[in-house]
Design a protein around this motif. Structure first.
Motif, PDB file in Angstrom:
ATOM      1  N   ALA A  50      49.586  18.141  37.441  1.00 23.67           N
ATOM      2  CA  ALA A  50      50.621  19.163  37.576  1.00 23.67           C
ATOM      3  C   ALA A  50      50.014  20.555  37.704  1.00 23.67           C
ATOM      4  O   ALA A  50      50.511  21.386  38.460  1.00 23.67           O
ATOM      5  N   ILE A  51      48.930  20.788  36.996  1.00 19.91           N
ATOM      6  CA  ILE A  51      48.270  22.097  37.040  1.00 19.91           C
ATOM      7  C   ILE A  51      47.399  22.232  38.279  1.00 19.91           C
ATOM      8  O   ILE A  51      47.389  23.281  38.929  1.00 19.91           O
ATOM      9  N   ASP A  52      46.677  21.178  38.638  1.00 19.74           N
ATOM     10  CA  ASP A  52      45.671  21.257  39.708  1.00 19.74           C
ATOM     11  C   ASP A  52      46.230  21.136  41.118  1.00 19.74           C
ATOM     12  O   ASP A  52      45.656  21.673  42.059  1.00 19.74           O
ATOM     13  N   ILE A 108      56.616  27.885  37.301  1.00 24.39           N
ATOM     14  CA  ILE A 108      55.385  28.676  37.311  1.00 24.39           C
ATOM     15  C   ILE A 108      54.722  28.558  38.672  1.00 24.39           C
ATOM     16  O   ILE A 108      54.553  27.463  39.196  1.00 24.39           O
ATOM     17  N   SER A 109      54.314  29.697  39.228  1.00 28.26           N
ATOM     18  CA  SER A 109      53.626  29.693  40.520  1.00 28.26           C
ATOM     19  C   SER A 109      52.664  30.872  40.592  1.00 28.26           C
ATOM     20  O   SER A 109      52.541  31.645  39.646  1.00 28.26           O
ATOM     21  N   LEU A 127      46.613  28.729  34.542  1.00 25.01           N
ATOM     22  CA  LEU A 127      47.233  27.843  33.563  1.00 25.01           C
ATOM     23  C   LEU A 127      46.263  26.773  33.063  1.00 25.01           C
ATOM     24  O   LEU A 127      45.460  26.239  33.820  1.00 25.01           O
ATOM     25  N   THR A 128      46.341  26.483  31.782  1.00 21.91           N
ATOM     26  CA  THR A 128      45.612  25.372  31.168  1.00 21.91           C
ATOM     27  C   THR A 128      46.639  24.461  30.503  1.00 21.91           C
ATOM     28  O   THR A 128      47.794  24.857  30.311  1.00 21.91           O
ATOM     29  N   LEU A 134      51.513  23.674  27.302  1.00 20.01           N
ATOM     30  CA  LEU A 134      52.177  23.105  26.131  1.00 20.01           C
ATOM     31  C   LEU A 134      52.746  24.194  25.231  1.00 20.01           C
ATOM     32  O   LEU A 134      53.838  24.036  24.676  1.00 20.01           O
ATOM     33  N   ASP A 135      52.042  25.305  25.095  1.00 14.01           N
ATOM     34  CA  ASP A 135      52.560  26.436  24.314  1.00 14.01           C
ATOM     35  C   ASP A 135      53.839  26.992  24.936  1.00 14.01           C
ATOM     36  O   ASP A 135      54.815  27.269  24.225  1.00 14.01           O
ATOM     37  N   LEU A 136      53.833  27.161  26.259  1.00 19.70           N
ATOM     38  CA  LEU A 136      55.035  27.645  26.948  1.00 19.70           C
ATOM     39  C   LEU A 136      56.201  26.691  26.737  1.00 19.70           C
ATOM     40  O   LEU A 136      57.327  27.100  26.459  1.00 19.70           O
ATOM     41  N   PHE A 137      55.929  25.389  26.865  1.00 17.48           N
ATOM     42  CA  PHE A 137      56.960  24.366  26.671  1.00 17.48           C
ATOM     43  C   PHE A 137      57.509  24.407  25.249  1.00 17.48           C
ATOM     44  O   PHE A 137      58.723  24.412  25.040  1.00 17.48           O
ATOM     45  N   ASN A 138      56.630  24.433  24.273  1.00 20.30           N
ATOM     46  CA  ASN A 138      57.071  24.447  22.874  1.00 20.30           C
ATOM     47  C   ASN A 138      57.848  25.711  22.542  1.00 20.30           C
ATOM     48  O   ASN A 138      58.841  25.658  21.814  1.00 20.30           O
ATOM     49  N   ASN A 139      57.413  26.864  23.049  1.00 16.23           N
ATOM     50  CA  ASN A 139      58.135  28.111  22.807  1.00 16.23           C
ATOM     51  C   ASN A 139      59.521  28.059  23.431  1.00 16.23           C
ATOM     52  O   ASN A 139      60.487  28.519  22.832  1.00 16.23           O
TER      53      ASN A 139
END
Length: 61
Positions: A9-11, A28-29, A36-37, A42-47
């Motif tokens: 998803a990131i690559d 996100i783009s 992005l890492t 995961l931090d963005l998702f959890n927040n």
């Protein structure tokens, strides 16, 4: 492309859209996606999940 593999998803591609509960919660783009890492994602998702939980909790109280 649809994937549940966070590395893919990131690559791959120029845009990442994350769904939760059938709704888009992250889109996100550009430069943000390039830096992005998995940890940041995961931090963005959890927040975002916490924000939604707080909003739902206030609406139901």
């Amino acid at each position: 492309m649809v994937t549940h593999n966070l590395n893919q998803a990131i690559d791959i591609g120029n845009r990442l859209i994350m769904l939760h509960g059938g709704e888009i919660i992250l889109d996100i783009s550009g430069e943000e996606k390039k830096s992005l890492t998995i940890t940041k994602l995961l931090d963005l998702f959890n927040n975002k999940k916490c924000e939604d939980f707080i909003s739902d909790e206030l609406a139901l109280s």
